[in-house]
Structures are given as C-alpha cells and as structure tokens.
Design a protein around this motif. Structure first.
Motif, PDB file in Angstrom:
ATOM      1  N   ASP A   1       0.876  -1.260   0.188  1.00  0.00           N
ATOM      2  CA  ASP A   1       0.102  -0.079  -0.008  1.00  0.00           C
ATOM      3  C   ASP A   1       0.852   1.138   0.115  1.00  0.00           C
ATOM      4  O   ASP A   1       0.567   2.203  -0.444  1.00  0.00           O
ATOM      5  CB  ASP A   1      -0.834   0.338   1.289  1.00  0.00           C
TER       6      ASP A   1
ATOM      7  N   THR B   1       2.159   2.029  -3.560  1.00  0.00           N
ATOM      8  CA  THR B   1       1.286   2.534  -4.245  1.00  0.00           C
ATOM      9  C   THR B   1       0.740   4.329  -4.014  1.00  0.00           C
ATOM     10  O   THR B   1       0.857   4.975  -4.853  1.00  0.00           O
ATOM     11  CB  THR B   1      -0.184   1.930  -4.045  1.00  0.00           C
TER      12      THR B   1
ATOM     13  N   LYS C   1       4.211   5.689  -5.545  1.00  0.00           N
ATOM     14  CA  LYS C   1       4.209   5.618  -7.001  1.00  0.00           C
ATOM     15  C   LYS C   1       3.294   6.798  -7.451  1.00  0.00           C
ATOM     16  O   LYS C   1       3.860   7.559  -8.444  1.00  0.00           O
ATOM     17  CB  LYS C   1       3.649   4.250  -7.445  1.00  0.00           C
ATOM     18  N   SER C   2       2.356   7.216  -6.668  1.00  0.00           N
ATOM     19  CA  SER C   2       1.446   8.273  -7.312  1.00  0.00           C
ATOM     20  C   SER C   2       2.231   9.560  -6.865  1.00  0.00           C
ATOM     21  O   SER C   2       1.906  10.478  -7.933  1.00  0.00           O
ATOM     22  CB  SER C   2      -0.029   8.123  -6.921  1.00  0.00           C
TER      23      SER C   2
ATOM     24  N   ASN D   1       6.261  -0.690 -11.900  1.00  0.00           N
ATOM     25  CA  ASN D   1       5.204  -1.265 -11.049  1.00  0.00           C
ATOM     26  C   ASN D   1       5.674  -2.182 -10.065  1.00  0.00           C
ATOM     27  O   ASN D   1       6.668  -2.667  -9.969  1.00  0.00           O
ATOM     28  CB  ASN D   1       4.309  -1.925 -12.113  1.00  0.00           C
TER      29      ASN D   1
END
Lengths: 142, 79
Positions: free
Chosen positions: B31, B34, B37-38, B45
């Motif tokens: 989590d 994620t 990453k943004s 990925n």
C-alpha cells in the motif's frame, strides 16, 4: 567472504587464498564492456544497497560451500562510476580438484546477478540516448 | 505511523532523494508503494519490485511497525 568496495578492487587479485591442500584455483573477473544491446557504452555506474547486499552475498557463499566440494570462496563487487575495462566484480574459488572450483565460481557469479541488490546505469557514447538503469527482467522474477 | 524509506537506483532518481521518513495511514509495503508511486510518478510497477524491511526480504503484505525501514528493490543488475 563477500565485500563491496567503492574503490578499485584490482589489489584483491594479489591476495592469497591458496593453501597446501589446494589443487585448483579458479578466478572470475567481470569487467566493464564497451557495448550492450547494440549501443556503445561509455561508462557504468554501480550502486548497492549494502545492508542487504552483504547479507545476500554471504548467503550465496554459504550455498556454494554446501553445494560444491570447495576449500574457499570469496567475492568482491565494485560500486561507483566505472570506466571501460575497469574491474567490476572479482571471484575466487579454491578446491582440491579443478572441477568443483570451476562450478563454484560460475554458481557465484550467476547468483550474484540474480539476488544481490546491486544496480547499474549505462552511459552511452551517443549523447542523444539517455543513460539508463539496466536489468535482465527474466532474472528478477524467479 | 512513521516509516523510514530508502531509495536506490531508478527510484532514488525519480524520488530525487535517497531517504525520507513518511507519516502514513497504510501498514504494508504494498500500500505504501502505491501511495509513493502516485506521489513521485515512479515508472516501476509493484510487480517489478521486491521489498526489504529492516534489511531482510519480505512480502508486500508484511505488517509494518513504527519506524521500520523499507527499501523497494528494482530489478537487480550486479556483475
């Protein structure tokens, strides 16, 4: 023993690992090559996550001692900005008979490439191509 | 929860830093990746990475504790 060095590792080649029961000594030198996948490479930058790389490197050397009948094994990997021809990795395996030392040496370099957190960035002679972090995808997923 | 993150190679360049402490409501490396990453627009990925917590390889659903150190590991290329 597995080591990571930020300065030249050429001097490791003069270290003696030979003992009286030793009948075979195999060394591997990994050097910076001037080309990769059709591009002229000008230099390579190596970066390591030392905390984990040293542990993973030692694990490989433990495995190699279990798998092969060797007397000793050692590996040192360079980090930093390397030029063409520079020594990037040096491995030695010693054994009573040659075959085990050859196998052990190859096993170590194959495993180092797969599991030790070290990365390399290629800088190209053609400046229109961006430098990039390279890797072998299929080896990361095993 | 505060988590220490170290960045290497492509992730270090894309985050433009080698280390930071984040304050997050998430409790697993998956989590948190994620989220990061943004924030940093990471090109890799999660399925291309491995993760280490406190210098040991762990799974992406590992339950983190306050001030654990995470390293997201891009595909390696030693040798």
């Amino acid at each position: 023993m597995f080591e990571i060095s930020s300065s030249s590792i050429e001097e490791y080649k003069s270290k003696s690992f030979v003992t009286p029961e030793c009948g075979g000594v195999v060394t591997f030198e990994g050097r910076v090559r001037n080309h990769n996948e059709g591009q002229t490479v000008e230099s390579l930058e190596y970066e390591a996550y030392s905390g984990l790389a040293l542990k993973e490197g030692e694990k490989i050397l433990e495995q190699v001692r279990e798998k092969f009948d060797i007397l000793d094994a050692f590996c040192v990997h360079r980090v930093g900005h390397l030029q063409i021809g520079d020594l990037a990795v040096w491995i030695i395996a010693t054994s009573k008979h040659r075959r085990e030392a050859f196998r052990a040496c190859e096993f170590i370099i194959d495993e180092v490439k797969k599991t030790v957190p070290i990365w390399k960035k290629e800088h190209y002679a053609d400046k229109s191509i961006d430098s990039k972090w390279v890797f072998c995808t299929e080896e990361h997923h095993h | 929860m505060k988590i220490n993150i170290k960045y290497f190679a492509a992730l270090r360049e894309q985050a433009n830093k080698s280390e930071e402490i984040i304050d997050t409501t998430y409790s697993t490396p998956g989590d948190i990746y994620t989220e990061l990453k943004s924030k940093y627009n990471f090109s890799l990925n999660v399925d291309e990475l491995k993760v280490a917590v406190n210098d040991c390889y762990e799974d992406f659903d590992y339950e983190l504790k306050e001030m654990d150190t995470i390293v997201f590991i891009p595909p390696v290329a030693g040798g």
